[in-house]
Write an enzyme that holds these catalytic residues in place. Structure first.
Site, PDB file in Angstrom:
ATOM      1  N   PHE A 136     -26.962 -67.517  10.860  1.00 29.71           N
ATOM      2  CA  PHE A 136     -28.174 -67.109  11.576  1.00 29.71           C
ATOM      3  C   PHE A 136     -29.001 -68.345  11.884  1.00 29.71           C
ATOM      4  CE2 PHE A 136     -32.566 -65.699  11.990  1.00 29.71           C
ATOM      5  CZ  PHE A 136     -32.421 -64.714  12.947  1.00 29.71           C
ATOM      6  N   ASP A 221     -29.024 -76.386   8.922  1.00 33.18           N
ATOM      7  CA  ASP A 221     -30.129 -75.461   9.136  1.00 33.18           C
ATOM      8  C   ASP A 221     -30.681 -75.093   7.769  1.00 33.18           C
ATOM      9  OD1 ASP A 221     -31.772 -73.276   9.424  1.00 33.18           O
ATOM     10  OD2 ASP A 221     -30.535 -72.300  10.948  1.00 33.18           O
ATOM     11  N   LYS A 250     -39.874 -71.639   7.937  1.00 28.89           N
ATOM     12  CA  LYS A 250     -40.181 -70.702   6.849  1.00 28.89           C
ATOM     13  C   LYS A 250     -41.151 -71.301   5.816  1.00 28.89           C
ATOM     14  CE  LYS A 250     -36.847 -67.112   7.467  1.00 28.89           C
ATOM     15  NZ  LYS A 250     -35.557 -67.320   8.142  1.00 28.89           N
TER      16      LYS A 250
HETATM   17  C1  LIG Z   1     -35.187 -67.348   9.591  1.00 36.20           C
HETATM   18  C2  LIG Z   1     -34.141 -68.306  10.004  1.00 36.20           C
HETATM   19  C3  LIG Z   1     -34.146 -68.885  11.289  1.00 36.20           C
HETATM   20  C4  LIG Z   1     -35.121 -68.476  12.361  1.00 36.20           C
HETATM   21  O1  LIG Z   1     -36.439 -68.791  12.038  1.00 36.20           O
HETATM   22  P1  LIG Z   1     -37.644 -68.166  12.908  1.00 36.20           P
HETATM   23  O2  LIG Z   1     -38.857 -68.824  12.343  1.00 36.20           O
HETATM   24  O3  LIG Z   1     -37.588 -66.691  12.711  1.00 36.20           O
HETATM   25  O4  LIG Z   1     -37.387 -68.519  14.316  1.00 36.20           O
HETATM   26  C5  LIG Z   1     -33.194 -69.836  11.570  1.00 36.20           C
HETATM   27  N1  LIG Z   1     -32.284 -70.215  10.653  1.00 36.20           N
HETATM   28  C6  LIG Z   1     -32.242 -69.689   9.415  1.00 36.20           C
HETATM   29  C7  LIG Z   1     -31.223 -70.164   8.441  1.00 36.20           C
HETATM   30  C8  LIG Z   1     -33.166 -68.712   9.054  1.00 36.20           C
HETATM   31  O5  LIG Z   1     -33.122 -68.159   7.831  1.00 36.20           O
END
Ligand SMILES: *Cc1c(COP(=O)(O)O)cnc(C)c1O
Length: 402
Positions: A136, A221, A250
């Site tokens: 994700f 990420d 986050k």
């Molecule tokens: C939550 C998340 C995202 C997206 O972040 P947003 O602030 O919602 O755009 C991207 N990568 C990972 C691994 C995430 O957990």
């Protein structure tokens, strides 16, 4: 004006289905709803409010900055952004920082950087981004396309091209796919939304080796794993592999929206003047709060607490698994914990979340088969014990009803 959960259905786009509960106040590890009911927070707004709610140092940083200066755009730089970037450079592999407002935007910047970097250094043919099923990376069109969950791209075609998805932790598949055409390999050190699945050390080492071989960028990420949640400031710092580019968001702002892309000087140089931007990126309020949060979540006291509370949770989750046979122990890192469901309960993670909520505990799912716990990094031993007590009541309810 009185607002209730019904108001949501009347005025909001229906892309979310929020709980009936509307919290109005939070403090530390707890929130209270419109009716004054109290909940323990093992969700942190999806791994965001890492220092709990209304942490005094963050409130002070926000209110202090609020009286000074909010926003300038990048036509002028500002002190909080420069201080935050300096701190991130000091604490990580990175030489350069780009600020934005969310995880998706941080990844969007990283993917654009990877394309630009390869185009400048090697030519337009080197444009393949390799990513992994169940990954994700956010909800913009580029980031859902790089992400590995078809349900998030369906109906949004045509999608950006040049993206190859591989099975996660599959050494042979990675070895076979990476070539001269590859500009980046992007992965979550621990797949978050995909079920709290850690990358194996061999997989990370191979990704590093193959990227070096073909001149591709290794992008981690760490939107979810970053900012202390793993027990180190960033998860890569305990995994023996350093990326070229790291994205985070986050927990970075402790609840104030901010994202960042960290990069080596060599990679960063490709995003030259005018190639990318964000009006709000580096916003002074966001950066002031994030600096206060970063100082806190990188402190030995917090990181030690993450390790201790993680051990406490995982020991008890093991006991709950053998007692109720609904779950099967736990996995993950630090205070990002996945609780996989037993075969007979597969698909029912949401039922556990709902049952726990009835006992005053807010938890999350990570897919249909995994309960996810992401409590505040500064949560006390007593609050973890109380949360576990409430979780046990929920499991007992489900066991009785089965
Ligand atoms: C939550 C998340 C995202 C997206 O972040 P947003 O602030 O919602 O755009 C991207 N990568 C990972 C691994 C995430 O957990």
């Amino acid at each position: 004006m009185q607002v209730t959960r019904k108001t949501f259905d009347e005025v909001m786009v229906p892309n979310y289905a929020p709980s009936d509960i509307i919290p109005v106040r939070g403090l530390g590890s707890r929130i209270w709803d419109q009716q004054g009911r109290e909940y323990l927070d093992f969700a942190c707004g999806i791994a965001v409010t890492g220092l709990g709610h209304c942490h005094p140092k963050l409130v002070a940083a926000l209110t202090d900055q609020a009286g000074k200066l909010w926003h300038l755009s990048n036509v002028m730089t500002n002190e909080p952004a420069l201080k935050l970037a300096s701190k991130l450079v000091e604490l990580t592999f990175a030489d350069r920082v780009f600020f934005c407002n969310s995880g998706a935007e941080a990844n969007e910047a990283a993917f654009k950087l990877a394309r630009k970097h390869a185009a400048i250094k090697y030519g337009a043919h080197k444009n393949q981004i390799i990513s992994f099923f169940n990954a994700f990376h956010g909800r913009t069109l580029f980031t859902v396309s790089v992400g590995g969950q078809a349900k998030y791209t369906q109906g949004f075609e045509p999608l950006p091209g040049g993206i190859t998805h591989l099975p996660f932790n599959d050494l042979a598949a990675l070895e076979a796919a990476v070539g001269e055409q590859t500009c980046a390999v992007v992965l979550e050190p621990i797949q978050g939304e995909g079920g709290i699945l850690p990358a194996t050390p061999e997989f990370l080492a191979l990704a590093r080796k193959l990227c070096d071989r073909v001149g591709a960028l290794l992008i981690f990420d760490e939107v979810q794993t970053g900012n202390g949640r793993s027990g180190t400031l960033y998860a890569y710092q305990q995994m023996g592999v350093t990326p070229d580019v790291l994205t985070t968001a986050k927990g970075l702002g402790g609840g104030f929206p901010i994202g960042a892309m960290l990069a080596t000087q060599e990679a960063a140089a490709s995003l030259a003047f005018g190639t990318h931007g964000s009006t709000y990126g580096g916003n002074a309020l966001a950066c002031a709060v994030a600096l206060a949060a970063l100082e806190e979540v990188s402190s030995p006291a917090i990181l030690q607490n993450v390790a201790a509370r993680s051990a406490q949770l995982r020991e008890s989750l093991g006991k709950l698994a053998s007692e109720y046979r609904i779950t099967t122990g736990s996995r993950g890192i630090g205070l990002l914990i996945g609780v996989p469901l037993a075969d007979a309960w597969k698909g029912r993670a949401k039922d556990i979340v709902n049952a726990a909520m009835r006992h005053g505990l807010w938890t999350l799912v990570a897919g249909p088969d995994v309960l996810r716990l992401a409590p505040p990094l500064n949560i006390s031993e007593a609050d973890v014990a109380e949360g576990l007590r409430r979780l046990e009541l929920a499991l007992a309810d489900l066991a009785k009803a089965a």
